[in-house]
Design an enzyme around this catalytic site. Structure first.
Site, PDB file in Angstrom:
ATOM      1  N   GLU A  35     -31.706  29.518  40.951  1.00 56.82           N
ATOM      2  CA  GLU A  35     -32.392  28.369  40.341  1.00 56.82           C
ATOM      3  C   GLU A  35     -33.459  28.856  39.370  1.00 56.82           C
ATOM      4  O   GLU A  35     -34.218  29.775  39.678  1.00 56.82           O
ATOM      5  CB  GLU A  35     -33.032  27.534  41.455  1.00 56.82           C
ATOM      6  CG  GLU A  35     -33.058  26.059  41.160  1.00 56.82           C
ATOM      7  CD  GLU A  35     -31.643  25.476  41.059  1.00 56.82           C
ATOM      8  OE1 GLU A  35     -31.209  25.185  39.922  1.00 56.82           O
ATOM      9  OE2 GLU A  35     -30.992  25.323  42.098  1.00 56.82           O
ATOM     10  N   THR A  37     -32.960  30.508  36.822  1.00 55.02           N
ATOM     11  CA  THR A  37     -32.591  31.832  36.317  1.00 55.02           C
ATOM     12  C   THR A  37     -31.806  31.733  35.001  1.00 55.02           C
ATOM     13  O   THR A  37     -31.765  32.693  34.231  1.00 55.02           O
ATOM     14  CB  THR A  37     -31.699  32.576  37.337  1.00 55.02           C
ATOM     15  OG1 THR A  37     -30.696  31.658  37.782  1.00 55.02           O
ATOM     16  CG2 THR A  37     -32.493  33.062  38.526  1.00 55.02           C
ATOM     17  N   ASP A  38     -31.208  30.558  34.744  1.00 56.64           N
ATOM     18  CA  ASP A  38     -30.285  30.455  33.590  1.00 56.64           C
ATOM     19  C   ASP A  38     -30.996  30.731  32.266  1.00 56.64           C
ATOM     20  O   ASP A  38     -30.511  31.491  31.436  1.00 56.64           O
ATOM     21  CB  ASP A  38     -29.555  29.102  33.562  1.00 56.64           C
ATOM     22  CG  ASP A  38     -30.469  27.900  33.542  1.00 56.64           C
ATOM     23  OD1 ASP A  38     -31.678  28.054  33.856  1.00 56.64           O
ATOM     24  OD2 ASP A  38     -29.995  26.795  33.195  1.00 56.64           O
ATOM     25  N   ALA A 124     -28.943  12.146  39.326  1.00 55.04           N
ATOM     26  CA  ALA A 124     -29.356  12.771  40.593  1.00 55.04           C
ATOM     27  C   ALA A 124     -29.363  14.294  40.492  1.00 55.04           C
ATOM     28  O   ALA A 124     -29.631  14.981  41.470  1.00 55.04           O
ATOM     29  CB  ALA A 124     -28.428  12.329  41.720  1.00 55.04           C
ATOM     30  N   GLY A 125     -29.043  14.825  39.317  1.00 57.52           N
ATOM     31  CA  GLY A 125     -29.012  16.276  39.164  1.00 57.52           C
ATOM     32  C   GLY A 125     -27.653  16.878  39.478  1.00 57.52           C
ATOM     33  O   GLY A 125     -27.533  18.091  39.635  1.00 57.52           O
ATOM     34  N   LEU A 126     -26.622  16.038  39.575  1.00 59.04           N
ATOM     35  CA  LEU A 126     -25.275  16.561  39.863  1.00 59.04           C
ATOM     36  C   LEU A 126     -24.436  16.637  38.591  1.00 59.04           C
ATOM     37  O   LEU A 126     -23.234  16.832  38.621  1.00 59.04           O
ATOM     38  CB  LEU A 126     -24.594  15.718  40.941  1.00 59.04           C
ATOM     39  CG  LEU A 126     -25.390  15.666  42.251  1.00 59.04           C
ATOM     40  CD1 LEU A 126     -24.698  14.775  43.269  1.00 59.04           C
ATOM     41  CD2 LEU A 126     -25.600  17.063  42.831  1.00 59.04           C
ATOM     42  N   SER A 128     -23.571  14.469  36.018  1.00 57.41           N
ATOM     43  CA  SER A 128     -22.577  13.502  35.525  1.00 57.41           C
ATOM     44  C   SER A 128     -22.511  13.598  34.006  1.00 57.41           C
ATOM     45  O   SER A 128     -21.461  13.364  33.409  1.00 57.41           O
ATOM     46  CB  SER A 128     -22.940  12.080  35.961  1.00 57.41           C
ATOM     47  OG  SER A 128     -24.157  11.652  35.390  1.00 57.41           O
ATOM     48  N   SER A 129     -23.626  13.982  33.371  1.00 56.01           N
ATOM     49  CA  SER A 129     -23.642  14.067  31.902  1.00 56.01           C
ATOM     50  C   SER A 129     -22.718  15.183  31.403  1.00 56.01           C
ATOM     51  O   SER A 129     -21.929  14.968  30.482  1.00 56.01           O
ATOM     52  CB  SER A 129     -25.070  14.285  31.390  1.00 56.01           C
ATOM     53  OG  SER A 129     -25.630  15.458  31.921  1.00 56.01           O
ATOM     54  N   ASP A 173     -23.823  23.931  33.518  1.00 53.92           N
ATOM     55  CA  ASP A 173     -23.181  22.690  33.967  1.00 53.92           C
ATOM     56  C   ASP A 173     -21.815  22.502  33.319  1.00 53.92           C
ATOM     57  O   ASP A 173     -20.829  22.183  33.967  1.00 53.92           O
ATOM     58  CB  ASP A 173     -24.068  21.480  33.612  1.00 53.92           C
ATOM     59  CG  ASP A 173     -25.460  21.614  34.167  1.00 53.92           C
ATOM     60  OD1 ASP A 173     -25.671  22.504  35.022  1.00 53.92           O
ATOM     61  OD2 ASP A 173     -26.340  20.849  33.742  1.00 53.92           O
TER      62      ASP A 173
HETATM   63  P1  ADP Z   1     -27.176  13.771  35.604  1.00 55.58           P
HETATM   64  O1  ADP Z   1     -26.462  14.631  34.633  1.00 55.58           O
HETATM   65  O2  ADP Z   1     -28.112  14.520  36.499  1.00 55.58           O
HETATM   66  O3  ADP Z   1     -26.262  12.886  36.390  1.00 55.58           O
HETATM   67  P2  ADP Z   1     -28.251  12.600  33.210  1.00 55.58           P
HETATM   68  O4  ADP Z   1     -29.393  11.694  32.966  1.00 55.58           O
HETATM   69  O5  ADP Z   1     -28.214  13.897  32.492  1.00 55.58           O
HETATM   70  O6  ADP Z   1     -28.148  12.804  34.780  1.00 55.58           O
HETATM   71  O7  ADP Z   1     -26.886  11.836  32.844  1.00 55.58           O
HETATM   72  C1  ADP Z   1     -26.655  10.530  33.352  1.00 55.58           C
HETATM   73  C2  ADP Z   1     -26.129   9.644  32.234  1.00 55.58           C
HETATM   74  O8  ADP Z   1     -24.747   9.992  31.922  1.00 55.58           O
HETATM   75  C3  ADP Z   1     -26.062   8.181  32.619  1.00 55.58           C
HETATM   76  O9  ADP Z   1     -27.315   7.547  32.406  1.00 55.58           O
HETATM   77  C4  ADP Z   1     -24.984   7.651  31.674  1.00 55.58           C
HETATM   78  O10 ADP Z   1     -25.490   7.429  30.379  1.00 55.58           O
HETATM   79  C5  ADP Z   1     -24.005   8.827  31.618  1.00 55.58           C
HETATM   80  N1  ADP Z   1     -22.962   8.650  32.663  1.00 55.58           N
HETATM   81  C6  ADP Z   1     -22.847   9.302  33.824  1.00 55.58           C
HETATM   82  N2  ADP Z   1     -21.801   8.843  34.560  1.00 55.58           N
HETATM   83  C7  ADP Z   1     -21.238   7.856  33.824  1.00 55.58           C
HETATM   84  C8  ADP Z   1     -20.147   6.961  34.024  1.00 55.58           C
HETATM   85  N3  ADP Z   1     -19.432   6.979  35.168  1.00 55.58           N
HETATM   86  N4  ADP Z   1     -19.850   6.075  33.053  1.00 55.58           N
HETATM   87  C9  ADP Z   1     -20.563   6.038  31.909  1.00 55.58           C
HETATM   88  N5  ADP Z   1     -21.628   6.839  31.672  1.00 55.58           N
HETATM   89  C10 ADP Z   1     -21.969   7.727  32.607  1.00 55.58           C
HETATM   90 MG    MG Z   2     -27.431  15.741  33.107  1.00 53.20          MG
END
Ligand code: ADP
Ligand code: MG
Length: 388
Positions: A35, A37-38, A124-126, A128-129, A173
């Protein structure tokens, strides 16, 4: 076939009246160890989790792009030759950023129709982006048969997040979302971008505990920590000429020269240097199947992040302490930038559900808020599957 893939394919048919040409999915991730370290050119060890962003898509005549988000029940349309940041539909900017950079690089992409849906908890830091960027890149690559090598795709996705969305993030990521392998953790050298797949014992599960605390301080403190690490390198370079990053400093060299550093900077450097070592040791432990040994390294990592790097918070500490006193849990630590978000844990598969219930109820009692707890096995990266 994966449930999300079937869902986006079915919705594509319902919304657009035909079958999609391609369907892809990209996973979220959690970092087991390594953590902060990247950005010090060091080592990390994430796994992909079995939660994904899925997309179904087809090319269309002309140059209009149509994006349909099933989770937001919202649609966005734009011409591929004129891509602008969308201040209303923030979710669309990840796809747009990837498309924008592909075109800037000279790739020929035209109009298309895309339906997307995900089950990665957002914010949540997992990551999704990153999953959304990787799914976007893979969709466009498949639809338009782009000659886009893996590492180029990974860097382009990171650039989309840095420059188009405007979020500073490392390469981990996007890398793990693309190249992870089922049943393995991914060792990544963030300087060389060399990597390896480390088998993760199938007797164990990855358990992610969301404190439900928003990471308010994370971005300002993140920049401060980066500055402190840079200062450490500058000062140590007086005695160790040629070092470019904390990655280049051994623990012995650090101990010999730490008196050159202000106390706070020395603590930050000590975390990074020892954490890099722990990732290398952790690789050996996983290879031997020594999950308890790996768990001890996670424990040391957490306390180093708490005491030396000072990026933990009471909720993260509480979650780690609860996990460490739970049967079947062999390792627990905060993960991600800190100041909230999630902990990552390793738990024996036979104890996983019981541990989940026990930690959930005890955390609620102590902190007054119900946590979310997800169980996962290390999942496959996006590049293995384009579902035609
Ligand atoms: P993390 O990467 O930690 O989940 P981020 O704030 O970097 O948090 O990214 C979250 C954003 O990515 C959301 O606010 C949304 O804009 C986009 N996103 C994530 N999942 C979805 C989804 N299933 N459908 C559409 N947009 C999504
Ligand atoms: Mg993100």
């Amino acid at each position: 076939m994966n449930k999300l893939i079937s869902e986006v394919k079915k919705s594509f048919g319902e919304l657009l009246g035909c079958d999609p040409e391609v369907a892809v999915r990209a996973p979220g991730r959690v970092n087991l160890i390594g953590e902060h370290t990247d950005y010090n050119d060091g080592f990390v060890m994430p796994v992909a989790i079995d939660r994904f962003i899925a997309m179904a898509a087809s090319k269309s005549e002309g140059e209009e792009v149509e994006l349909h988000s099933l989770d937001y029940t919202s649609s966005v349309r734009f011409p591929i030759s004129h891509i602008e940041y969308d201040h209303q539909n923030l979710w669309s900017n990840y796809f747009k950023g990837v498309a924008y950079l592909l075109r800037q690089d000279g790739y020929k992409i035209g109009g298309c129709r895309v339906v997307l849906k995900g089950d990665i908890p957002q914010g949540a830091g997992l990551s999704s982006s990153a999953a959304l960027e990787v799914a976007s890149a893979l969709t466009l690559k498949s639809l338009f048969a782009l000659p886009l090598p893996d590492k180029k795709m990974i860097k382009l996705c990171q650039k989309a997040e840095n420059e188009f969305v405007g979020v500073r993030c490392g390469i981990m990521d996007q890398f793990v979302s693309c190249l992870a392998r089922q049943g393995s953790a991914l060792f990544l050298d963030c300087r060389e971008l060399s990597y390896g797949h480390i088998p993760f014992s199938d007797e164990f599960r990855v358990m992610i505990c969301n404190t439900m605390v928003r990471r308010e301080l994370a971005s300002s403190q993140y920049n401060i920590r980066r500055g402190e690490c840079e200062e450490g390198v500058r000062l140590l370079a007086q005695k160790l000429p040629g070092i470019k990053a904390l990655r280049d400093v051994s623990l012995d060299e650090f101990l010999q020269h730490q008196h050159l550093l202000p106390q706070v900077v020395a603590k930050r450097c000590r975390h990074v240097i020892k954490e890099n070592k722990r990732v290398l040791e952790g690789t050996e432990m996983l290879k031997k199947g020594d999950m308890h040994g790996f768990g001890r390294l996670m424990h040391l990592s957490h306390y180093s992040l708490k005491e030396d790097y000072e990026v933990s918070c009471p909720e993260l500490n509480c979650m780690v302490e609860l996990a460490e006193s739970t049967k079947g849990v062999v390792g627990a630590r905060m993960t991600g930038a800190g100041f909230g978000g999630c902990t990552v844990n390793i738990v024996h598969r036979d104890r996983a559900e019981a541990a989940q219930r026990s930690i959930s109820s005890r955390y609620k009692k102590e902190m007054g808020v119900a946590p979310e707890i997800y169980l996962s096995t290390p999942a496959e990266g996006a590049l293995k599957g384009v579902f035609l």
